[in-house]
Design a protein around this motif. Structure first.
Motif, short mmCIF file in Angstrom:
data_model
loop_
_atom_site.label_atom_id
_atom_site.label_comp_id
_atom_site.label_asym_id
_atom_site.label_seq_id
_atom_site.Cartn_x
_atom_site.Cartn_y
_atom_site.Cartn_z
N LEU A 120 0.59 -1.21 -0.04
CA LEU A 120 0.03 0.10 -0.10
C LEU A 120 0.79 1.15 -0.06
CD1 LEU A 120 -2.85 -0.63 2.71
CD2 LEU A 120 -3.05 -0.44 0.15
N VAL A 121 2.12 1.23 0.56
CA VAL A 121 3.00 2.42 0.87
C VAL A 121 3.65 2.61 -0.22
CG1 VAL A 121 4.72 3.40 2.28
CG2 VAL A 121 2.95 1.93 3.07
N MET A 122 4.18 1.60 -0.88
CA MET A 122 5.00 1.60 -2.23
C MET A 122 4.83 2.73 -3.12
SD MET A 122 6.57 -1.61 -4.24
CE MET A 122 4.98 -1.84 -4.89
N VAL A 123 3.44 2.88 -3.72
CA VAL A 123 3.25 3.89 -4.72
C VAL A 123 3.25 5.25 -4.15
CG1 VAL A 123 1.62 4.84 -6.37
CG2 VAL A 123 2.20 2.36 -6.41
N PRO A 124 2.56 5.37 -2.93
CA PRO A 124 2.42 6.75 -2.26
C PRO A 124 3.87 7.19 -2.03
CG PRO A 124 0.88 5.54 -1.32
CD PRO A 124 1.55 4.59 -2.26
N ALA A 125 4.80 6.58 -1.52
CA ALA A 125 6.05 6.66 -1.26
C ALA A 125 6.84 7.52 -2.55
CB ALA A 125 6.85 5.62 -0.70
N ALA A 126 6.50 6.43 -3.63
CA ALA A 126 7.41 6.67 -5.14
C ALA A 126 6.55 8.12 -5.40
CB ALA A 126 7.05 5.81 -5.90
N LEU A 127 5.45 8.28 -5.26
CA LEU A 127 5.11 9.73 -5.77
C LEU A 127 5.67 10.68 -4.97
CD1 LEU A 127 1.14 8.80 -6.27
CD2 LEU A 127 2.60 9.45 -8.10
N LEU A 128 5.62 10.44 -3.79
CA LEU A 128 6.47 11.45 -2.98
C LEU A 128 7.95 11.93 -3.42
CD1 LEU A 128 6.41 13.15 -0.28
CD2 LEU A 128 7.37 11.24 0.88
N ALA A 129 8.42 10.77 -3.51
CA ALA A 129 9.91 10.91 -4.25
C ALA A 129 9.68 11.58 -5.51
CB ALA A 129 10.59 9.58 -4.55
N SER A 130 8.73 11.44 -6.47
CA SER A 130 8.72 12.18 -7.87
C SER A 130 8.54 13.52 -7.45
CB SER A 130 7.41 11.51 -8.38
OG SER A 130 7.96 10.38 -9.05
N LEU A 131 7.76 13.89 -6.39
CA LEU A 131 7.26 15.36 -6.13
C LEU A 131 8.76 15.94 -5.69
CD1 LEU A 131 4.90 17.09 -5.91
CD2 LEU A 131 5.06 16.74 -3.44
N VAL A 132 9.31 15.34 -4.68
CA VAL A 132 10.62 16.01 -4.11
C VAL A 132 11.61 15.97 -5.42
CG1 VAL A 132 12.71 15.40 -2.63
CG2 VAL A 132 10.36 14.94 -1.70
#
Lengths: 296, 350
Positions: B109-121
């Protein structure tokens, strides 16, 4: 008020250290446009040179520097000739190769010393001069003086001597410099050698203050890049001023915010400079692009 | 030499279009090549499925291959030589570790939101740094990596600081924790297959061509109506996204993370670039090939040398970097291409 002054003095003296470490990098990065990630390791070699000279030969760092700095300079010449020159048109490959050198040097020293930290013992580092309420470490003060002297010497060398002028000419336009009869390759070799020797010199000078580990170069390299970018590429006084600013900002941040965060401060300075004025404080506007566009 | 190959090109690749680049590859050819590459990559897993020592190396090779391929999107195709991918890797790892260890969430569940956060950063920090060219860009991204290191150490209530975060062993698919090594190896294989698949599609897409154009000549790309900054940002966001997913997998495999394991330059940020460059930067198979060569070699060196001479394994890796930069600028893939061309021309073809 005393505290403020104390922190300021500490910062300025720290700035002297950074300036000393950056001066060689600035010469190489600013003039030859080579990103030498292994510059911090040259400082490290200088430190070990100072250490061994002290422990084996019994030489004070202020004497052994005349031995160690030329030796590190020679190593720099070898690096330039064997690694950098064949890659003279390829900045990404230079990054890659010099990072490889960084790993090599750092880990060879790790294997040699087995990772034990060394330091030049006793009397040098501890001496303190007191001016009223402000305490100044003798070695740090001396470092500051040496940094200033080197900056002045480098300034005159670059602006007044024929050789120095040829270095600047090569920076500005290689093709035109070549047409004027300047041996570009030789100039690069010499500049790289001098820049490396300055790193070696910085290393020896820092032996009384810093403990020596194989990874010590990493502490300096990013600060040095921040200083060089802040001060302005290729600007001798820029490196000096940049060093002082980084030192003072770090001291204040360490004192008033948190010592652990002081390294993050470099980055803030760095970023601010890159966004507002990529040429740096004293650098020529556009200097950050010169040399990457017309290398030949 | 004109100026085109100076600012953005990843080193050695000559700016001229080689004959095999000029023709469009059909979708079928690309698909078959991709499947062939993946079959080749899966071979060691099938052959050595019973050996836990090798399975560990294979799993890591897949993971690093996927991460290097993710780096290759912006570093190879886009020509933006980032050394700060440790930041995105770290975001993926920390978000996963915190969410699973503290809040009991499933890593899936966490994987994709974490990756989106990384994209944003990635977009936020790249926006100012993309103004910089060549070495300046590399240094700035390296600075970001070092800052992430400092911050991760400092905010210990959040990241555990130097003590790191341990994830309790609760086996199960939902927890992404497995009893058997081969299950992890399969997971990593899926990751690398996904990343390489995306790279294949990207290489044929509009964004892929834009990235290549930006790498070869930014000014010309701009003159042709390409929004250079936007293209770079998109490439970086995609690269960061995949890198963060790699961070999640890394965390769930080791079940322990601390700042040095995520932000040490030579193990993370520079390693991605190293693998791509050894294999062949800007090619599809290159990063995977680089990982297949270097990761096992490194394991061997560590096993043989680490006790006798600490650090010697890294010194040899450093020497390899220097030699590769000097003599094998287009990596193994480039060397093989040259060899093939030489044989062909000797036979009087072409």
């Amino acid at each position: 008020m005393d505290q403020l002054l104390n922190v300021l003095v500490i910062g300025l003296l720290l700035g002297g250290v950074y300036g000393l470490v950056s001066v060689g990098l600035n010469l190489i990065f600013g003039t030859v446009r080579i990103v030498n990630f292994a510059q911090g390791e040259l400082v490290m070699f200088g430190m070990y040179g100072g250490y061994y000279a002290y422990n084996i030969l019994g030489l004070s760092p202020y004497l052994s520097v005349f031995l160690v700095a030329p030796a590190v300079g020679l190593l720099g010449v070898l690096i330039q000739r064997l690694v950098i020159q064949p890659l003279h048109n390829e900045s990404n490959m230079q990054i890659f190769a010099t990072f490889g050198l960084l790993m090599m040097f750092q880990n060879i020293m790790l294997a040699v010393t087995r990772g034990e930290a060394r330091s030049v013992g006793g009397d040098f580092g501890a001496q303190v001069i007191e001016l009223g309420d402000i305490k100044v470490g003798t070695v740090r003060l001396l470092t500051f003086v040496i940094t200033t002297a080197i900056t002045i010497a480098l300034h005159f060398w670059l602006t007044r001597t024929m050789v120095g002028k040829s270095v600047r000419a090569v920076t500005q336009d290689k093709r035109a410099a070549r047409a004027m009869g300047i041996n570009v390759e030789k100039t690069f070799l010499m500049t790289f050698g001098i820049g490396s020797a300055l790193a070696g010199l910085a290393g020896v000078m820092l032996t009384p203050i810093y403990s020596i580990t194989p990874g010590v170069g990493g502490n300096f390299i990013l600060a040095a890049f921040a200083v060089v970018v802040l001060g302005g590429l290729g600007s001798v006084w820029g490196a000096y001023l940049g060093g002082l600013i980084v030192g003072v900002v770090e001291a204040f941040a360490g004192y008033y915010i948190d010592p652990a965060l002081r390294h993050a401060i470099w980055f803030l300075i760095f970023l601010a400079v890159l966004i507002i004025r990529p040429a740096g404080l004293l650098g020529q506007v556009g200097a950050e692009e010169v040399g990457f566009r017309e290398q030949n | 030499m004109n100026k085109t190959d100076l600012a953005g090109a990843p080193g050695a690749r000559p700016p001229v279009v080689r004959p095999e680049d000029s023709g469009l590859q059909s979708a079928g050819t690309a698909l078959w090549r991709y499947l062939g590459l993946m079959a080749l990559a899966a071979l060691p897993l099938l052959l050595l499925a019973k050996d836990p020592y090798w399975l560990n190396i294979i799993a890591f090779t897949y993971l690093m291959g996927g991460l290097a391929s993710a780096w290759n999107i912006i570093g190879g195709f886009g020509g933006q030589f980032s050394l700060g991918h440790g930041v995105f890797f770290g975001i993926g790892a920390y978000v996963t570790a915190i969410a699973t260890a503290r809040y009991g969430l499933s890593p899936w569940l966490v994987m994709v939101p974490a990756a989106l956060l990384a994209s944003l950063v990635a977009m936020l920090i790249s926006w100012p740094t993309f103004r910089l060219k060549g070495p300046f860009f590399a240094i700035a991204t390296m600075a970001f990596n070092e800052v992430a290191f400092v911050l991760a150490n400092h905010f210990d209530s959040f990241t555990g600081g130097p003590r790191g975060i341990m994830i309790p062993f609760k086996a199960g698919f939902a927890n992404m924790i497995f009893r058997e090594r081969w299950q992890y190896a399969v997971l990593m294989f899926v990751f690398v297959a996904l990343v390489v698949g995306i790279t294949v599609c990207l290489r044929r897409s509009r964004l892929g061509y834009y990235l290549l154009a930006v790498r070869e000549d930014e000014d010309a790309a701009r003159a042709s109506g390409i929004n250079v900054l936007s293209v770079k940002l998109q490439g970086m966001a995609l690269s960061a996204f995949l890198t963060a997913i790699g961070g999640t997998l890394f965390t769930m495999y080791l079940r322990f993370i601390d700042p040095p394991s995520l932000f040490t330059l030579q193990d993370v940020g520079v390693k991605f670039a190293l693998l791509s460059l050894i294999g062949g930067v800007g090619t599809i198979a290159g990063p995977l090939l680089g990982a297949a060569l270097i990761v096992p070699f490194e394991n061997f060196l560590r096993a043989e040398l680490a006790d006798a001479l600490p650090g010697m394994n890294l010194a040899i890796l450093g020497l390899l970097m220097v030699l590769a930069a000097l003599f094998m600028k287009r990596g193994v893939v480039g060397a093989v291409e040259d060899l093939v061309r030489k044989i062909r021309s000797r036979r009087g073809g072409r």
